[in-house]
Motif scaffolding. Structure first.
Motif, mmCIF file in Angstrom:
data_model
loop_
_atom_site.group_PDB
_atom_site.id
_atom_site.type_symbol
_atom_site.label_atom_id
_atom_site.label_comp_id
_atom_site.label_asym_id
_atom_site.label_seq_id
_atom_site.Cartn_x
_atom_site.Cartn_y
_atom_site.Cartn_z
ATOM 1 N N PHE A 154 -7.569 -3.415 1.605
ATOM 2 C CA PHE A 154 -7.683 -4.097 0.325
ATOM 3 C C PHE A 154 -6.446 -3.780 -0.510
ATOM 4 N N ASN A 155 -5.914 -4.784 -1.189
ATOM 5 C CA ASN A 155 -4.807 -4.564 -2.111
ATOM 6 C C ASN A 155 -5.364 -3.998 -3.403
ATOM 7 N N ILE A 156 -4.798 -2.892 -3.839
ATOM 8 C CA ILE A 156 -5.242 -2.273 -5.085
ATOM 9 C C ILE A 156 -4.030 -1.971 -5.946
ATOM 10 N N LYS A 157 -4.317 -1.600 -7.197
ATOM 11 C CA LYS A 157 -3.265 -1.198 -8.131
ATOM 12 C C LYS A 157 -3.090 0.324 -7.966
ATOM 13 N N TRP A 158 -1.994 0.730 -7.404
ATOM 14 C CA TRP A 158 -1.741 2.150 -7.160
ATOM 15 C C TRP A 158 -1.241 2.810 -8.431
ATOM 16 N N SER B 174 0.822 -1.202 0.000
ATOM 17 C CA SER B 174 0.000 0.000 0.000
ATOM 18 C C SER B 174 0.860 1.257 0.000
ATOM 19 N N VAL B 175 0.429 2.240 -0.753
ATOM 20 C CA VAL B 175 1.114 3.526 -0.804
ATOM 21 C C VAL B 175 0.612 4.434 0.321
ATOM 22 N N VAL B 176 -0.639 4.214 0.753
ATOM 23 C CA VAL B 176 -1.247 5.027 1.806
ATOM 24 C C VAL B 176 -1.459 4.159 3.039
ATOM 25 N N HIS B 177 -0.964 4.643 4.180
ATOM 26 C CA HIS B 177 -1.113 3.932 5.457
ATOM 27 C C HIS B 177 -1.913 4.815 6.406
ATOM 28 N N LEU B 178 -3.092 4.353 6.776
ATOM 29 C CA LEU B 178 -3.927 5.088 7.717
ATOM 30 C C LEU B 178 -3.264 5.038 9.086
ATOM 31 N N GLN B 179 -2.996 6.188 9.665
ATOM 32 C CA GLN B 179 -2.332 6.240 10.964
ATOM 33 C C GLN B 179 -3.316 6.436 12.106
ATOM 34 N N ALA B 180 -4.353 7.258 11.893
ATOM 35 C CA ALA B 180 -5.311 7.521 12.965
ATOM 36 C C ALA B 180 -6.615 8.045 12.391
ATOM 37 N N VAL B 181 -7.694 7.639 13.031
ATOM 38 C CA VAL B 181 -9.006 8.206 12.758
ATOM 39 C C VAL B 181 -9.573 8.608 14.107
ATOM 40 N N GLU B 182 -9.855 9.878 14.246
ATOM 41 C CA GLU B 182 -10.422 10.386 15.490
ATOM 42 C C GLU B 182 -11.813 10.936 15.175
ATOM 43 N N ILE B 183 -12.800 10.466 15.914
ATOM 44 C CA ILE B 183 -14.150 11.016 15.755
ATOM 45 C C ILE B 183 -14.280 12.110 16.799
ATOM 46 N N LEU B 184 -14.385 13.339 16.350
ATOM 47 C CA LEU B 184 -14.340 14.490 17.250
ATOM 48 C C LEU B 184 -15.624 14.674 18.049
ATOM 49 N N ASN B 185 -16.705 14.053 17.615
ATOM 50 C CA ASN B 185 -17.964 14.147 18.352
ATOM 51 C C ASN B 185 -18.646 12.776 18.385
ATOM 52 N N ALA B 186 -17.983 11.827 18.999
ATOM 53 C CA ALA B 186 -18.500 10.453 19.035
ATOM 54 C C ALA B 186 -19.824 10.359 19.784
ATOM 55 N N SER B 187 -20.004 11.186 20.786
ATOM 56 C CA SER B 187 -21.265 11.238 21.520
ATOM 57 C C SER B 187 -21.944 12.552 21.150
ATOM 58 N N PHE C 203 -3.034 10.143 7.725
ATOM 59 C CA PHE C 203 -2.465 9.025 6.972
ATOM 60 C C PHE C 203 -1.079 9.395 6.467
ATOM 61 N N GLU C 204 -0.307 8.377 6.168
ATOM 62 C CA GLU C 204 1.021 8.570 5.603
ATOM 63 C C GLU C 204 1.001 8.098 4.156
ATOM 64 N N CYS C 205 1.615 8.877 3.296
ATOM 65 C CA CYS C 205 1.738 8.524 1.893
ATOM 66 C C CYS C 205 3.228 8.311 1.612
ATOM 67 N N ILE C 206 3.584 7.114 1.113
ATOM 68 C CA ILE C 206 5.010 6.809 0.935
ATOM 69 C C ILE C 206 5.554 7.213 -0.437
ATOM 70 N N SER C 207 4.634 7.600 -1.348
ATOM 71 C CA SER C 207 5.072 8.198 -2.612
ATOM 72 C C SER C 207 3.950 9.099 -3.105
ATOM 73 N N PRO C 208 4.290 10.163 -3.832
ATOM 74 C CA PRO C 208 3.251 11.094 -4.264
ATOM 75 C C PRO C 208 2.223 10.411 -5.169
ATOM 76 N N LEU C 209 0.966 10.845 -5.054
ATOM 77 C CA LEU C 209 -0.112 10.281 -5.874
ATOM 78 C C LEU C 209 -0.517 11.277 -6.951
#
Length: 153
Positions: free
Chosen positions: A149-153, A2-15, A28-34
């Motif tokens: 999911f593995n995709i074709k980047w 994967s070229v994109v690695h999700l690092q964190a998802v924060e829900i700012l108003n979960a309640s 997210f981190e991107c390891i090469s430009p898209l």
């Protein structure tokens, strides 16, 4: 890989109130430009019985995406109650945050959401017709289900 690695998802108003928008901070981190944008969507599952009640609450395009760590806020409106079966307005359901590149989904993050009346009295003796102005949602942020999911980047 994967070229994109999700690092964190924060829900700012979960309640929040049922009618409040969902607000996410996605990192997210991107390891090469898209060369094209990433597409993010939030889907509300209106009924476990039938996909036709699923609602895409919003989507956004993020790009161009440089190499390195990227972060953005994503706000999506609450679901349309008129598109949810009355018997499914209260109780547990799911929201799905998806990430795609070139129409290929590479990640899906699912959260359980519990919709219930604010007071114990209303939960124990609910009105005949659901009053959504009295309903709160609680997103179970501690146990997201992440599918890659593995995709074709």
């Amino acid at each position: 890989m994967s070229v994109v690695h999700l690092q964190a998802v924060e829900i700012l108003n979960a309640s929040a109130a049922f009618a409040d928008p969902y607000i996410f901070k996605i990192t997210f981190e991107c390891i090469s430009p898209l060369s094209e944008d990433l597409e993010w969507k939030l889907i509300y599952v209106g009924s476990a019985e039938d996909e036709k009640y699923d609602q895409e609450l919003d989507n956004c395009l993020v790009g161009p995406v440089p190499t390195g760590t990227n972060s953005f806020e994503f706000e999506a409106a609450a679901p349309g109650a008129d598109k949810i079966p009355a018997e499914d307005l209260l109780g547990v359901t799911v929201i799905l945050l998806t990430g795609s590149y070139r129409d290929q989904e590479f990640i899906r993050v699912g959260y359980y959401v519990n919709n219930e009346y604010e007071t114990l009295e209303e939960r124990e003796n609910p009105p005949e017709k659901v009053d959504l102005t009295r309903v709160r949602r609680e997103v179970l942020v501690s146990k997201p289900r992440v599918t890659r999911f593995n995709i074709k980047w």
